[in-house]
Design a protein around this motif. Structure first.
Motif, PDB file in Angstrom:
ATOM      1  N   THR B  87       1.876  -6.390  -3.906  1.00 24.87           N
ATOM      2  CA  THR B  87       2.676  -6.670  -2.712  1.00 24.87           C
ATOM      3  C   THR B  87       2.208  -7.974  -2.065  1.00 24.87           C
ATOM      4  OG1 THR B  87       2.846  -4.304  -2.388  1.00 24.87           O
ATOM      5  CG2 THR B  87       3.536  -5.685  -0.566  1.00 24.87           C
ATOM      6  N   SER B 116      10.043  -7.954   4.803  1.00 24.01           N
ATOM      7  CA  SER B 116      10.186  -7.609   3.384  1.00 24.01           C
ATOM      8  C   SER B 116       9.028  -6.730   2.938  1.00 24.01           C
ATOM      9  CB  SER B 116      10.286  -8.875   2.538  1.00 24.01           C
ATOM     10  OG  SER B 116       9.081  -9.608   2.618  1.00 24.01           O
ATOM     11  N   LEU B 119       9.823  -3.344   4.005  1.00 20.82           N
ATOM     12  CA  LEU B 119      10.836  -2.758   3.121  1.00 20.82           C
ATOM     13  C   LEU B 119      10.212  -2.259   1.823  1.00 20.82           C
ATOM     14  CD1 LEU B 119      13.979  -5.047   3.435  1.00 20.82           C
ATOM     15  CD2 LEU B 119      13.789  -2.588   3.895  1.00 20.82           C
ATOM     16  N   ILE B 120       9.274  -3.030   1.291  1.00 21.55           N
ATOM     17  CA  ILE B 120       8.555  -2.596   0.086  1.00 21.55           C
ATOM     18  C   ILE B 120       7.848  -1.277   0.373  1.00 21.55           C
ATOM     19  CG2 ILE B 120       6.524  -3.117  -1.328  1.00 21.55           C
ATOM     20  CD1 ILE B 120       7.381  -6.071  -1.227  1.00 21.55           C
ATOM     21  N   ALA B 122       8.660   0.839   2.678  1.00 18.72           N
ATOM     22  CA  ALA B 122       9.669   1.878   2.906  1.00 18.72           C
ATOM     23  C   ALA B 122      10.177   2.429   1.581  1.00 18.72           C
ATOM     24  CB  ALA B 122      10.820   1.313   3.728  1.00 18.72           C
ATOM     25  N   ALA B 123      10.382   1.524   0.612  1.00 18.72           N
ATOM     26  CA  ALA B 123      10.872   1.969  -0.692  1.00 18.72           C
ATOM     27  C   ALA B 123       9.887   2.947  -1.320  1.00 18.72           C
ATOM     28  CB  ALA B 123      11.070   0.756  -1.601  1.00 18.72           C
ATOM     29  N   GLN B 124       8.596   2.602  -1.251  1.00 10.76           N
ATOM     30  CA  GLN B 124       7.595   3.498  -1.843  1.00 10.76           C
ATOM     31  C   GLN B 124       7.445   4.764  -1.000  1.00 10.76           C
ATOM     32  OE1 GLN B 124       4.511   1.258  -4.271  1.00 10.76           O
ATOM     33  NE2 GLN B 124       4.379   0.272  -2.290  1.00 10.76           N
ATOM     34  N   TYR B 126       9.629   6.250   0.676  1.00  6.72           N
ATOM     35  CA  TYR B 126      10.731   7.178   0.429  1.00  6.72           C
ATOM     36  C   TYR B 126      10.411   8.105  -0.735  1.00  6.72           C
ATOM     37  CZ  TYR B 126      15.004   8.984  -1.523  1.00  6.72           C
ATOM     38  OH  TYR B 126      15.925   9.838  -2.054  1.00  6.72           O
ATOM     39  N   TRP B 127       9.982   7.517  -1.851  1.00 11.48           N
ATOM     40  CA  TRP B 127       9.692   8.350  -3.027  1.00 11.48           C
ATOM     41  C   TRP B 127       8.547   9.321  -2.750  1.00 11.48           C
ATOM     42  CZ3 TRP B 127      13.182   8.667  -6.583  1.00 11.48           C
ATOM     43  CH2 TRP B 127      14.026   7.571  -6.835  1.00 11.48           C
ATOM     44  N   THR B 139       2.870   4.288  -6.415  1.00 11.87           N
ATOM     45  CA  THR B 139       2.312   2.962  -6.159  1.00 11.87           C
ATOM     46  C   THR B 139       1.785   2.330  -7.443  1.00 11.87           C
ATOM     47  OG1 THR B 139       0.166   3.908  -5.559  1.00 11.87           O
ATOM     48  CG2 THR B 139       1.737   3.510  -3.782  1.00 11.87           C
ATOM     49  N   GLY B 142       4.784   0.799  -8.490  1.00  7.22           N
ATOM     50  CA  GLY B 142       5.000  -0.332  -7.599  1.00  7.22           C
ATOM     51  C   GLY B 142       4.143  -1.521  -7.982  1.00  7.22           C
TER      52      GLY B 142
END
Lengths: 508, 404
Positions: B87, B116, B119-120, B122-124, B126-127, B139, B142
């Motif tokens: 990241t 951003s 958001l990264i 948030a994407a992780q 969420y899962w 991760t 990720g």
């Protein structure tokens, strides 16, 4: 050889400055069932751990004679080699492995390092027959209920050619049927000449099957009594060092209008969504009333309570929950709490407490909002609240920051109760509120429950111990296979009557 | 409310001696840090504490320390984040594209980069939170995905140079707004830096004093006065020593100002906010937290969003420091951040840890890195020592817990 298979003399065991056992003596005759009774913390389990080598020779003072010979066990393997096997309260089985694999774990039937599966399963079957467990040896242990798992443990002990079998609270997690079967089995083993030492809180069982009872209190041997004609009250007197005239504190119910009503409540099992766990249950609790919910294990008591409390269990839930006549939202735990419900779980260590945090942070956990402004917690207020509950409920701890994992069962339960009292609920659902708690602390918990009702709250108590429901509740519902099968008032309630309702409509 | 209690003895009064024991256990990490600093000061003939070197240690480790702040929260919540290194690289690349290629003003670019990163996260998150996949797996995926996106974004080459403002955030120092003052044998030092240091110490002393008075007002036990004064004097001496050295060199690094603000803010958040408390309760006992009405999924989600945003901040600073966003940026930073958290007293099972502990853990590794390179140790030996320190730190923690 003398008739005494086991003699323990002057056993003293200290843990970091605390004397857990003080000059304890125990004499067990060959082929008897010997019960050890005492409150939590009396030293029963420690004594058995000394005997079985969990606490190895040299970490305690005193001597142990088994079959007349002095013993110096360095570990559990040493004691098992002599034929002493202990079955702990928490079963030590590997759930993913089969029954047969568990039976011979660490003692595998193998040839040149390779398992002989035919011999393994064949011998396993023979052992299962001996304990009366009709299951395939290749079944994974996870697929068996707790009662059957207990039998697997006993079969495992038999595979080690056990002479002295020690059982720590064997029936604590069993329903009455399974308990019955287990006690019968122990009597069978006695007739085969196997000596049993059994630790139990259930005094009814003790007086039923034991030949001799030894009472421990505060790490000392109080007395050893022949069980013939021994009353429960007599044992309790020894355990608590005083006569408990009343096991339940006195109370004058002041019952008002209906607060909680559950209507046509139906719940399906999350594992098998087509199986109905709670079936159109309808019940109500009034202000200031203590209502009991009786049922055998698997009847759906906890499932009913947890599904009502924020849908924490189950799928395909239907039915209505009403408070003060209006339907309320209980679809999330937050909503249930907001609507004045509280649920004290039957398993306080798993579902009730953060064991690594102190009393203070546990008491505030369900109502942090009351102690905070714009998202910031006032720790001083929090401390004051925790202190208040520590005093009013008699939580015995050195400070309110002491981790709750170090408290005794009774004090842990008080912390969980304090947590829910702090949310100021209108309805409390208490699931097995005195499980694993000693007699003295039970009385305190009963007093707290009475006070909650006296404050005008509605209390629903789930319990496996019928005398507890009879002593505590104004009304008792019986649950069987997910259905409410009966409702009895305090006056009409007897154990026999409840048991009838609890076993009604069972298909098998 | 009155509750009758059964005939039983009243609770024992608080035992003061036990409190001190507990404090010793918690302060083990700071004692270890002090010992390591002393050790390397001796081994390097004092070079470790030279003004320029202190400044170097702070600037070189700033991004790992920022990551450690986010990581400790993730670990307290009972999770782990292996993707932060990637990241850092991806957000560094995003920042480079925004400033160098698109020519956006730097504040806008930095803000968009932080977004951003969030958001990264948030994407992780969420899962992990809503879909229920273990953080280790999410991760780990990720880590690969974001590294791949970095390479795609950069086209396998570095992008630079960055605007001066971003470079000075990473590498620069506060200005000499009020000139220098003489400090006798120590020579001239920047007045603004000294004043800032003094203000910090005064603020710390004042807040500690107010906390103490409030606790006394509520009838709680507090440290005895000599202990209280000793603690404040100790902090004051350490802070002022560092500030004086920095003021003699080139004033305060901007990243130090940023780090101080983050450390203070996140410490407060972890200890005193409802959100922070919920992180601890989830890590301590997930089921109990759920049944107490904690919004477990939302809290977990936001912890990862926060981690992503902090990783983006570290990404901006790292890229700014190198003046270039490169495809290999942030390699193994996740391991440094995780190590910092565990050296700083986090528990593998979750529920335990402190922001200041993680920062101290990160500084311990930074001092070992720096000290060993000053005495000319080869990098393999540095790695060896860092690995052993991590093991010993966690072993010590396990040992003290078992003894308790």
């Amino acid at each position: 050889m003398s008739d005494d298979v086991l003699v323990m003399r002057g056993i003293t065991k200290r843990f970091a400055g605390v004397t857990a056992l003080h000059e304890v003596s125990l004499t067990v005759r060959r082929g008897e069932i010997h019960a050890i009774c005492g409150e939590n913390g009396a030293g029963k389990s420690t004594l058995m751990k000394v005997l079985s080598g969990v606490h190895p020779h040299g970490t305690y003072d005193g001597e142990i004679l088994f079959e007349g010979e002095p013993c110096a066990f360095g570990g559990v393997r040493d004691s098992e080699r002599r034929g002493i096997v202990i079955i702990h309260q928490e079963l030590a089985l590997c759930g993913q492995l089969s029954v047969a694999e568990n039976l011979f774990l660490g003692n595998e039937r193998a040839r040149r390092g390779l398992i002989d599966w035919n011999r393994t399963n064949h011998e396993a079957q023979a052992l299962l027959d001996r304990v009366g467990l009709r299951e395939n040896p290749t079944t994974p242990v996870n697929d068996l209920g707790v009662g059957k798992q207990q039998l697997v443990e006993i079969a495992k002990a038999l595979s080690k050619e056990v002479k002295l079998l020690i059982l720590d609270e064997p029936t604590a997690a069993l329903n009455d049927d399974d308990s019955q079967h287990l006690l019968d089995l122990l009597e069978g083993l006695r007739s085969e000449g196997i000596t049993c030492v059994i630790i139990s809180h259930k005094l009814g069982e003790v007086t039923r099957i034991a030949d001799t009872v030894t009472v421990l209190r505060d790490g000392r041997t109080i007395e050893t009594l022949p069980a013939q004609g021994l009353s429960e009250e007599r044992i309790i007197a020894g355990m608590v060092g005083r006569d408990l005239e009343h096991r339940f504190p006195p109370r004058t119910p002041d019952i008002g209008e209906e607060v909680l009503r559950i209507e046509d409540w139906t719940v399906h099992s999350p594992a098998q969504p087509d199986r109905v766990v709670v079936d159109r249950a309808t019940l109500s609790v009034r202000r200031g009333e203590i209502v009991g919910l009786a049922g055998l294990m698997g009847a759906g008591r906890t499932e009913l309570a947890m599904s009502v409390f924020g849908r924490s269990y189950g799928v395909g839930i239907s039915g209505r929950v009403l408070k003060d006549g209006r339907e309320i939202d209980t679809r999330s735990v937050q909503a249930a709490i907001r609507n004045g419900l509280a649920y004290v779980s039957e398993d306080r260590k798993r579902y009730g407490l953060n064991l690594i945090e102190g009393v203070q942070r546990n008491v505030s956990a369900a109502a942090l909002g009351k102690l905070s402004k714009r998202g910031w917690v006032n720790e001083n207020e929090e401390y004051t609240v925790a202190e208040r509950f520590r005093r009013s409920m008699g939580i015995r701890t050195s400070t309110v920051t002491t981790p709750t994992g170090t408290l005794s069962g009774g004090n842990q339960q008080k912390v969980v109760l304090a947590k829910w009292m702090f949310t100021d609920p209108d309805v409390l659902i208490l699931d097995e509120p005195t499980r694993g708690i000693d007699v003295g602390a039970k009385y305190e918990i009963y007093s707290i429950i009475n006070d909650l009702a006296a404050q005008g709250r509605a209390v629903l108590v789930i319990s496996s111990e019928l005398p507890e429901l009879l002593g505590l509740c104004d009304r008792v519902y019986a649950l069987s296979e997910g259905r409410i099968t009966g409702e009895v008032s305090r006056e009409e309630a007897t154990q026999e009557r409840l048991m009838q309702y609890m076993t009604r409509g069972q298909s098998s | 409310m009155t509750t009758k209690t059964a005939p039983a003895p009243a609770a024992a009064p608080p035992l003061p001696s036990r409190r001190i024991n507990i404090n010793l256990r918690q302060s083990g990490i700071y004692v270890a840090f002090a010992l390591i600093v002393v050790l390397f000061t001796v081994l390097t003939d004092g070079a470790l504490l030279q003004p320029q070197n202190i400044s170097n240690i702070i600037v070189q480790n700033s991004y790992v320390l920022i990551l450690a702040i986010g990581m400790i929260l993730v670990i307290i919540g009972g999770h782990i984040d292996l993707s932060v290194g990637s990241t850092v690289a991806l957000t560094g690349a995003i920042c480079a594209v925004l400033t160098v290629q698109w020519g956006l003003p730097w504040p806008v670019a930095v803000l968009l980069t932080l977004l951003s990163g969030a958001l990264i996260g948030a994407a992780q998150g969420y899962w992990i939170a809503y879909f229920g996949i273990p953080a280790f797996i999410v991760t780990l995926a990720g880590m690969l995905v974001f590294r791949a996106l970095t390479l795609t974004t950069l086209g396998n080459q570095g992008i630079g140079p960055f605007p001066d403002e971003i470079r000075s955030l990473a590498n620069g120092f506060t200005g000499s707004y009020l000139g220098n003052v003489g400090l006798g044998p120590l020579g001239g030092a920047d007045l603004v830096s000294l004043l800032a240091g003094g203000l910090c110490v005064a603020g710390f002393a004042l807040s500690q004093w107010r906390k103490r008075s409030a606790r006394l007002g509520y009838g709680q036990t507090v440290d005895p006065m000599p202990m209280f004064v000793l603690k404040i004097v100790g902090v004051a001496v350490v802070v002022m020593a560092v500030v004086v050295q920095l003021a003699r060199f080139r004033n305060l690094p901007w990243v130090l100002v940023l780090l101080a603000a983050l450390a203070l803010g996140y410490s407060l958040m972890a200890n005193n906010s409802v959100f922070g408390r919920h992180i601890y309760s989830i890590g301590g006992n997930l089921q109990a937290a759920t049944l107490s009405g904690v919004k477990v999924k939302a809290v977990t989600f936001w912890v990862f969003v926060n981690m992503g945003a902090l990783a983006a901040l570290a990404g901006v600073i790292f890229a700014g420091r190198l003046n270039q966003a490169g495809p290999t940026a942030g390699m193994s930073f996740e391991l440094d951040a995780i190590a910092a958290a565990f050296i700083g007293g986090a528990a593998v099972q979750g529920g335990v840890g402190k922001v200041i502990g993680a920062i101290t853990g990160g500084l311990i590794m930074g001092v070992i890195n720096n000290g060993m390179s000053l005495i000319g140790a080869p990098s393999e030996r540095v790695m060896l020592v860092k690995g052993l320190v991590l093991l010993i730190a966690v072993a010590y923690d396990v040992w003290t817990k078992r003894r308790a």
